[in-house]
Write an enzyme that holds these catalytic residues in place. Structure first.
Site, PDB file in Angstrom:
ATOM      1  N   LYS A  12      22.427 -12.658  67.030  1.00 45.85           N
ATOM      2  CA  LYS A  12      21.778 -11.353  67.233  1.00 45.85           C
ATOM      3  C   LYS A  12      22.481 -10.232  66.449  1.00 45.85           C
ATOM      4  O   LYS A  12      23.617 -10.413  65.988  1.00 45.85           O
ATOM      5  CB  LYS A  12      21.758 -11.035  68.744  1.00 45.85           C
ATOM      6  CG  LYS A  12      20.856 -11.971  69.563  1.00 45.85           C
ATOM      7  CD  LYS A  12      20.805 -11.526  71.026  1.00 45.85           C
ATOM      8  CE  LYS A  12      19.858 -12.375  71.840  1.00 45.85           C
ATOM      9  NZ  LYS A  12      19.747 -11.903  73.249  1.00 45.85           N
ATOM     10  N   TYR A  52       9.366 -12.070  71.714  1.00 44.47           N
ATOM     11  CA  TYR A  52       9.773 -11.990  73.121  1.00 44.47           C
ATOM     12  C   TYR A  52       8.591 -11.679  74.047  1.00 44.47           C
ATOM     13  O   TYR A  52       8.787 -11.158  75.150  1.00 44.47           O
ATOM     14  CB  TYR A  52      10.861 -10.923  73.299  1.00 44.47           C
ATOM     15  CG  TYR A  52      12.262 -11.411  72.987  1.00 44.47           C
ATOM     16  CD1 TYR A  52      12.895 -12.382  73.776  1.00 44.47           C
ATOM     17  CD2 TYR A  52      12.988 -10.893  71.918  1.00 44.47           C
ATOM     18  CE1 TYR A  52      14.191 -12.820  73.501  1.00 44.47           C
ATOM     19  CE2 TYR A  52      14.285 -11.326  71.637  1.00 44.47           C
ATOM     20  CZ  TYR A  52      14.877 -12.289  72.439  1.00 44.47           C
ATOM     21  OH  TYR A  52      16.157 -12.713  72.177  1.00 44.47           O
ATOM     22  N   ARG A  88      22.388 -24.183  75.288  1.00 38.06           N
ATOM     23  CA  ARG A  88      22.464 -23.215  76.390  1.00 38.06           C
ATOM     24  C   ARG A  88      23.865 -23.232  77.013  1.00 38.06           C
ATOM     25  O   ARG A  88      24.408 -22.186  77.393  1.00 38.06           O
ATOM     26  CB  ARG A  88      21.407 -23.527  77.458  1.00 38.06           C
ATOM     27  CG  ARG A  88      19.964 -23.408  76.998  1.00 38.06           C
ATOM     28  CD  ARG A  88      19.510 -22.005  76.716  1.00 38.06           C
ATOM     29  NE  ARG A  88      19.760 -21.070  77.786  1.00 38.06           N
ATOM     30  CZ  ARG A  88      19.242 -19.840  77.845  1.00 38.06           C
ATOM     31  NH1 ARG A  88      18.438 -19.402  76.878  1.00 38.06           N
ATOM     32  NH2 ARG A  88      19.519 -19.037  78.828  1.00 38.06           N
ATOM     33  N   THR A  94      23.704 -15.516  80.424  1.00 33.41           N
ATOM     34  CA  THR A  94      23.088 -14.333  79.805  1.00 33.41           C
ATOM     35  C   THR A  94      23.992 -13.115  79.957  1.00 33.41           C
ATOM     36  O   THR A  94      24.181 -12.344  79.009  1.00 33.41           O
ATOM     37  CB  THR A  94      21.724 -14.046  80.484  1.00 33.41           C
ATOM     38  OG1 THR A  94      20.942 -15.248  80.459  1.00 33.41           O
ATOM     39  CG2 THR A  94      20.984 -12.930  79.773  1.00 33.41           C
ATOM     40  N   ARG A 105      29.079 -16.515  74.283  1.00 36.36           N
ATOM     41  CA  ARG A 105      28.890 -15.188  74.895  1.00 36.36           C
ATOM     42  C   ARG A 105      30.170 -14.656  75.517  1.00 36.36           C
ATOM     43  O   ARG A 105      30.429 -13.445  75.492  1.00 36.36           O
ATOM     44  CB  ARG A 105      27.741 -15.241  75.900  1.00 36.36           C
ATOM     45  CG  ARG A 105      26.377 -15.210  75.194  1.00 36.36           C
ATOM     46  CD  ARG A 105      25.242 -15.470  76.137  1.00 36.36           C
ATOM     47  NE  ARG A 105      23.951 -15.092  75.556  1.00 36.36           N
ATOM     48  CZ  ARG A 105      22.782 -15.480  76.042  1.00 36.36           C
ATOM     49  NH1 ARG A 105      22.738 -16.250  77.119  1.00 36.36           N
ATOM     50  NH2 ARG A 105      21.665 -15.107  75.469  1.00 36.36           N
ATOM     51  N   ASN A 115      24.154  -9.503  73.800  1.00 37.37           N
ATOM     52  CA  ASN A 115      24.879 -10.722  74.185  1.00 37.37           C
ATOM     53  C   ASN A 115      24.948 -11.795  73.102  1.00 37.37           C
ATOM     54  O   ASN A 115      25.045 -12.989  73.381  1.00 37.37           O
ATOM     55  CB  ASN A 115      24.306 -11.275  75.500  1.00 37.37           C
ATOM     56  CG  ASN A 115      22.835 -11.629  75.370  1.00 37.37           C
ATOM     57  OD1 ASN A 115      22.268 -11.531  74.297  1.00 37.37           O
ATOM     58  ND2 ASN A 115      22.239 -12.074  76.467  1.00 37.37           N
ATOM     59  N   HIS A 118      20.817 -15.890  70.904  1.00 38.74           N
ATOM     60  CA  HIS A 118      19.616 -16.380  71.595  1.00 38.74           C
ATOM     61  C   HIS A 118      19.558 -17.892  71.445  1.00 38.74           C
ATOM     62  O   HIS A 118      19.924 -18.424  70.395  1.00 38.74           O
ATOM     63  CB  HIS A 118      18.349 -15.779  70.970  1.00 38.74           C
ATOM     64  CG  HIS A 118      17.099 -16.462  71.421  1.00 38.74           C
ATOM     65  ND1 HIS A 118      16.446 -16.112  72.578  1.00 38.74           N
ATOM     66  CD2 HIS A 118      16.420 -17.532  70.920  1.00 38.74           C
ATOM     67  CE1 HIS A 118      15.402 -16.910  72.747  1.00 38.74           C
ATOM     68  NE2 HIS A 118      15.359 -17.784  71.755  1.00 38.74           N
ATOM     69  N   GLU A 129       9.393 -21.073  69.006  1.00 40.27           N
ATOM     70  CA  GLU A 129      10.384 -20.227  68.329  1.00 40.27           C
ATOM     71  C   GLU A 129      10.723 -20.764  66.938  1.00 40.27           C
ATOM     72  O   GLU A 129      10.872 -19.988  65.988  1.00 40.27           O
ATOM     73  CB  GLU A 129      11.626 -20.103  69.220  1.00 40.27           C
ATOM     74  CG  GLU A 129      11.302 -19.297  70.485  1.00 40.27           C
ATOM     75  CD  GLU A 129      12.420 -19.281  71.525  1.00 40.27           C
ATOM     76  OE1 GLU A 129      13.478 -19.911  71.295  1.00 40.27           O
ATOM     77  OE2 GLU A 129      12.224 -18.624  72.562  1.00 40.27           O
TER      78      GLU A 129
HETATM   79  O1  CDP Z   1      18.824 -14.998  76.392  1.00 35.77           O
HETATM   80  P1  CDP Z   1      18.671 -15.683  77.736  1.00 35.77           P
HETATM   81  O2  CDP Z   1      17.642 -16.787  77.716  1.00 35.77           O
HETATM   82  O3  CDP Z   1      19.986 -16.128  78.305  1.00 35.77           O
HETATM   83  O4  CDP Z   1      18.149 -14.558  78.760  1.00 35.77           O
HETATM   84  P2  CDP Z   1      16.661 -14.064  79.108  1.00 35.77           P
HETATM   85  O5  CDP Z   1      16.594 -13.866  80.575  1.00 35.77           O
HETATM   86  O6  CDP Z   1      15.638 -14.954  78.470  1.00 35.77           O
HETATM   87  O7  CDP Z   1      16.592 -12.620  78.437  1.00 35.77           O
HETATM   88  C1  CDP Z   1      16.384 -12.453  77.053  1.00 35.77           C
HETATM   89  C2  CDP Z   1      17.315 -11.382  76.549  1.00 35.77           C
HETATM   90  O8  CDP Z   1      16.948 -10.127  77.125  1.00 35.77           O
HETATM   91  C3  CDP Z   1      18.792 -11.553  76.922  1.00 35.77           C
HETATM   92  O9  CDP Z   1      19.476 -12.473  76.096  1.00 35.77           O
HETATM   93  C4  CDP Z   1      19.307 -10.144  76.763  1.00 35.77           C
HETATM   94  O10 CDP Z   1      19.535  -9.792  75.399  1.00 35.77           O
HETATM   95  C5  CDP Z   1      18.118  -9.317  77.274  1.00 35.77           C
HETATM   96  N1  CDP Z   1      18.267  -8.946  78.701  1.00 35.77           N
HETATM   97  C6  CDP Z   1      18.579  -7.633  79.025  1.00 35.77           C
HETATM   98  O11 CDP Z   1      18.715  -6.782  78.137  1.00 35.77           O
HETATM   99  N2  CDP Z   1      18.727  -7.283  80.348  1.00 35.77           N
HETATM  100  C7  CDP Z   1      18.569  -8.175  81.340  1.00 35.77           C
HETATM  101  N3  CDP Z   1      18.707  -7.814  82.599  1.00 35.77           N
HETATM  102  C8  CDP Z   1      18.251  -9.520  81.014  1.00 35.77           C
HETATM  103  C9  CDP Z   1      18.114  -9.869  79.688  1.00 35.77           C
HETATM  104 MG    MG Z   2      15.615 -16.720  77.414  1.00 30.00          MG
END
Ligand code: CDP
Ligand code: MG
Length: 141
Positions: A12, A52, A88, A94, A105, A115, A118, A129
């Site tokens: 990212k 997204y 993952r 996350t 991370r 973070n 992705h 994707e």
């Molecule tokens: O990336 P990951 O699959 O771990 O998390 P996600 O729940 O699919 O969320 C996608 C992305 O949204 C995260 O990687 C963060 O960059 C962002 N995010 C955020 O800004 N605030 C949150 N509460 C949750 C996610």
């Molecule tokens: Mg995700």
């Protein structure tokens, strides 16, 4: 017989800004991922929204798509056995406050939004994707 699986990852904008590209790619290779395809690019806000779309109703959708279109990213197609789940695991939680020691991370994320990385979370999202960022000829290895 080994069943190879493909997954998709993005380094990212925050991690690119921190000069973490090399370290993160080294982690992929050290952990048995084969790099099938890689490129560095910038995406527009609209492209980030398409990518997204699954999060369109979440409160963080606007700031996430601003962030993802704020600077260069590196996109990769990775392959190994159990690639989706293993990536993952290597990424970590996350929210970096909950990320395990040794994860990408834990090392590079600033907070739950910025973070660093992705990774696809399932076979259907990996397919979507990969095809969002790579054409068929780029993945026909
Ligand atoms: O990336 P990951 O699959 O771990 O998390 P996600 O729940 O699919 O969320 C996608 C992305 O949204 C995260 O990687 C963060 O960059 C962002 N995010 C955020 O800004 N605030 C949150 N509460 C949750 C996610
Ligand atoms: Mg995700």
């Amino acid at each position: 017989m080994k069943t190879l699986q493909r997954t998709f990852t993005i380094i990212k904008p925050d991690a690119v800004q921190k000069n973490a590209i090399g370290d993160i790619i080294e982690q992929f290779e050290k952990n048995g991922f084969k790099i099938l395809a890689i490129k560095m690019l910038e995406i527009t806000k609209h492209q980030a929204e398409q990518f997204y779309a699954v999060h369109a109703s979440r409160p963080f959708y606007g700031s996430l798509t601003d962030f993802m279109s704020s600077g260069p990213i590196v996109v990769l197609a990775l392959e190994k056995e159990n690639a989706i789940a293993d990536l993952r695991m290597l990424m970590g939680a996350t929210n970096p406050a909950q990320a395990e020691e040794g994860t990408i991370r834990k090392k590079w994320a600033t907070n739950i939004e910025f973070n660093a990385i992705h990774g696809s979370d399932a076979e259907d999202t990996a397919r979507f994707e990969l095809s969002f960022f790579f054409a068929g000829y780029e993945l026909s290895k």
